[in-house]
Design a protein around this motif. Structure first.
Motif, PDB file in Angstrom:
ATOM      1  N   ALA A 528       0.857  -1.177   0.000  1.00  0.00           N
ATOM      2  CA  ALA A 528       0.000   0.000   0.000  1.00  0.00           C
ATOM      3  C   ALA A 528       0.895   1.230   0.000  1.00  0.00           C
ATOM      4  O   ALA A 528       2.095   1.147   0.295  1.00  0.00           O
ATOM      5  CB  ALA A 528      -0.924  -0.001   1.218  1.00  0.00           C
ATOM      6  N   LEU A 574      -4.454   0.700  -1.501  1.00  0.00           N
ATOM      7  CA  LEU A 574      -3.961  -0.645  -1.761  1.00  0.00           C
ATOM      8  C   LEU A 574      -3.419  -0.769  -3.175  1.00  0.00           C
ATOM      9  O   LEU A 574      -3.960  -0.157  -4.115  1.00  0.00           O
ATOM     10  CB  LEU A 574      -5.091  -1.662  -1.571  1.00  0.00           C
ATOM     11  CG  LEU A 574      -5.625  -1.865  -0.153  1.00  0.00           C
ATOM     12  CD1 LEU A 574      -6.862  -2.736  -0.193  1.00  0.00           C
ATOM     13  CD2 LEU A 574      -4.557  -2.482   0.742  1.00  0.00           C
ATOM     14  N   GLY A 578      -4.359  -6.061  -3.903  1.00  0.00           N
ATOM     15  CA  GLY A 578      -5.118  -5.918  -2.665  1.00  0.00           C
ATOM     16  C   GLY A 578      -6.505  -5.355  -2.909  1.00  0.00           C
ATOM     17  O   GLY A 578      -7.492  -5.819  -2.338  1.00  0.00           O
TER      18      GLY A 578
END
Length: 675
Positions: A528, A574, A578
């Protein structure tokens, strides 16, 4: 129905002998609509009040004789040099006080009385001249509003801004309260003290800047409505449009779409960008969404390369057709280009045309001609609709407010934040409709709000009601922070959504550029960047946790059961894998399934027409792929039977009709095109 096919036609750049060659080639290519006179003001009105329509009379007659309809422009996008010479005050002024000059286009202040008077005179003259002409099919007002000049800081604009503020707030007391002018001694005691947000020593009042953005969009919209109203008065039966330039920050397209008979767009994805097909689909879906699913018009695209990027890549063989058909699958009423014949002079002479500098012995011409013939066999698609179970919230007020200065991070850009989840849904062949935050959300199983930094009470209540009633919501970080005046909502972030999300954000960390965090998800660790919320759970469960920083182990992704629905919250930016995992979880929760499982790079779009069902497939890869078909289909155009599997060549596209489907009438609730 017939699919519109053609492009911008600028015959004023060519001798009349060339016109006859043009109409013959147009017939050969299957062209049935051309946009005319977009930049012809100086030729139509060589001096104030003296009009020369003879050449345009002959042109429209010639086009009609050859069966080609006209989208007639009002020619107001590029004022002639005489306007600036006689009225220099009509030229736009930058925030630093520089008055822009002539020699380009769009050189007018949106609030200039001199420009408005001249434009209105020209529009009325054109409308009176060509009302009832059999070639006239559609009005094209101005061109690409806000492309180059979307604001001007001249005195006329300052006066218009003050008038707009009076209408919005009514009293100075209300304005001072909304703008928070007690800060930095900014209290206003007279309306005349208020100016546009010109260059200043440091940060400007954020609400002043936000209202300026609203005013500038409305000022341009007022210009459009001025011309539209004249056209409606003279030719009430002819539809009216103007062309957007994609999802454009200065123009609140939701408000504009209400004033258009037909949404039109200019689409120029970069052929060198691997994600160009996703960007093109994104813009198409926004255009389809603006008027509740009504057909829209692809007014401009490049037949091949453009001239305005630092490096202008060619469209590889097949790409022009591929992207044109993609727009058709996503709701386009027609496929048009800039421009018909490639210019030999001017700033756009290296922008490709349907007829290139090399003439008809070119790849571009052969592709243009082949596409025109193919579109003749796809008209039944115009009677079908694209429906989706997923809505993505798009809001211009949030866009404007989020990207003002003095924020925790300048790395949070609205369009990037909006695009990221759309791209992951596109890769899964999950259809998307864009909605306003206060729209009726009941038709959708899943709603994604990538960012709602600014939210009204009504919009917050709308989202809460949606989830309470059984909907599934995915919300991104830095949402619910301010009200419509860009004033912070107190009570803990995000104040209007704390119960809905089941959490409280105590603070947020803005990461340095290039810094990465790890987030632990059930599917594994993902990266992230940009942002990290410090989250306290108040009923929600943590689906993912941060793996680094003083907030390591703290929630990064949450899920909360609220009423009969579920909300997901993502407290960081993200990476793609993700975000894809979270969206897959949300889709599973909501019961959202893809149109079709396909190989990577293959796009699938489903459309329906009563009992008829259509499947469009697009191979954006450079390799031939095999697609497994769920049932038997007939290929539109060829009529070939397709079942089992389908071999789809690189950069190829196909439209299929399910053989088991019936040809029932289209649903009564479908919004029809006005054209």
């Amino acid at each position: 129905m017939t699919i519109f096919y053609g492009g911008d036609y600028n015959p004023e750049q060519w001798p009349e002998a060339t016109w006859h060659e043009d109409v013959t080639l147009m017939q050969e290519a299957g062209v049935n609509l051309v946009s005319v006179a977009i930049f012809a003001w100086s030729k139509l009105e060589p001096e104030p009040g003296r009009f020369d329509f003879g050449w345009l009379d002959r042109l429209l007659d010639l086009l009609h004789e050859h069966g080609i309809g006209v989208c007639l422009a009002t020619a107001t996008a590029a004022p002639p040099p005489w306007l600036a010479h006689q009225h220099p005050e009509s030229l736009p002024v930058t925030a630093t006080g520089v008055r822009l000059g002539v020699g380009s286009r769009q050189q007018y202040s949106p609030s200039s009385p001199a420009y408005k008077e001249a434009a209105a005179r020209l529009v009325r003259a054109i409308a009176e001249r060509y009302k009832g002409h059999p070639a006239l099919k559609l009005w094209h007002v101005n061109n690409e509003y806000g492309c180059h000049v979307y604001e001007s800081f001249d005195e006329d604009s300052a006066a218009a801004f003050r008038a707009w503020l009076r209408a919005r707030y009514g009293t100075l007391e209300a304005l001072n309260a909304a703008w928070g002018t007690a800060f930095w001694s900014q209290l206003y005691h007279h309306w005349e003290e208020i100016t546009p947000p010109r260059a200043a020593p440091t940060f400007l009042n954020p609400t002043q800047q936000l209202d300026w953005r609203r005013f500038c969009s409305d000022a341009l919209l007022a210009l459009y409505k001025m011309e539209r109203d004249i056209l409606r008065e003279v030719t009430p039966e002819v539809p009216i449009t103007t062309n957007f330039i994609g999802v454009h920050k200065p123009i609140d397209a939701w408000r504009w779409a209400e004033a258009l008979d037909l949404v039109a767009n200019d689409a120029y994805p970069d052929p060198s960008d691997p994600e160009a097909p996703i960007h093109a689909a994104f813009a198409s879906d926004v255009m389809r969404s603006l008027k509740g699913g009504a057909p829209w018009l692809l007014m401009e695209q490049a037949p091949n390369q453009v001239q305005w990027r630092p490096r202008n890549a060619l469209k590889a063989p097949g790409v022009m057709r591929l992207w044109s058909l993609q727009a058709l699958a996503r709701g386009a009423r027609g496929v048009m280009f800039f421009q018909w014949r490639q210019s030999k002079a001017g700033a756009e002479k290296f922008h490709s045309g349907m007829v290139p500098h090399g003439g008809t012995e070119t790849r571009t011409w052969h592709e243009v001609k082949a596409l025109g013939q193919e579109l003749k066999g796809l008209g039944e698609l115009l009677e079908s609709t694209l429906r989706s179970d997923v809505a993505v919230v798009l809001d211009w007020d949030t866009w404007w407010a989020l990207e003002l200065d003095a924020k925790p991070s300048d790395g949070v850009r609205y369009l990037e934040t909006l695009y990221a989840p759309y791209a992951e849904l596109w890769r899964r062949n999950i259809g998307v409709t864009f909605v306003r935050p206060d729209a009726d959300l009941s038709p959708y199983k899943l709603v994604v709000a990538p960012n709602l930094y600014l939210v009204t009470d009504e919009a917050a209540a709308n989202l809460e009601s949606y989830v309470r009633g059984g909907g599934v919501l995915v919300m991104g970080f830095f949402s619910g922070i301010v009200d419509e005046h860009d004033q912070v909502r107190l009570g803990g972030y995000p104040a209007p959504f704390r119960q809905l999300l089941g959490l409280r954000v105590e603070e947020f960390d803005a990461l340095p550029a290039g810094a990465r965090l790890s987030v632990r998800l059930p599917a594994g660790d993902v990266s992230a960047e940009t942002w990290a919320d410090v989250i306290h759970l108040e009923g929600a469960e943590a689906l993912g946790t941060f793996g680094a920083g003083f907030y390591a182990g703290g929630p990064a992704v949450t899920r909360h059961r609220f009423g009969r629905g579920v909300s997901f919250y993502i407290g960081t930016r993200l990476a793609a894998e993700g975000l894809a995992w979270v969206l897959a979880e949300a889709c599973r929760e909501a019961g959202v399934a893809p149109v079709l499982e396909t190989p990577p790079g293959v796009e699938a779009v489903a459309r329906t027409r009563g009992g008829a069902r259509y499947l469009a497939l697009f191979n954006h890869s450079d390799e031939t792929v095999t697609v497994a078909l769920p049932e038997r289909f007939t290929a539109l155009g060829s009529g070939a039977l397709q079942e089992g599997t389908l071999e789809l060549a690189a950069r190829d596209a196909v439209f299929l009709r399910a053989r088991s489907a019936t040809h029932a009438q289209e649903p009564a609730e479908r919004e029809r095109s006005p054209v």
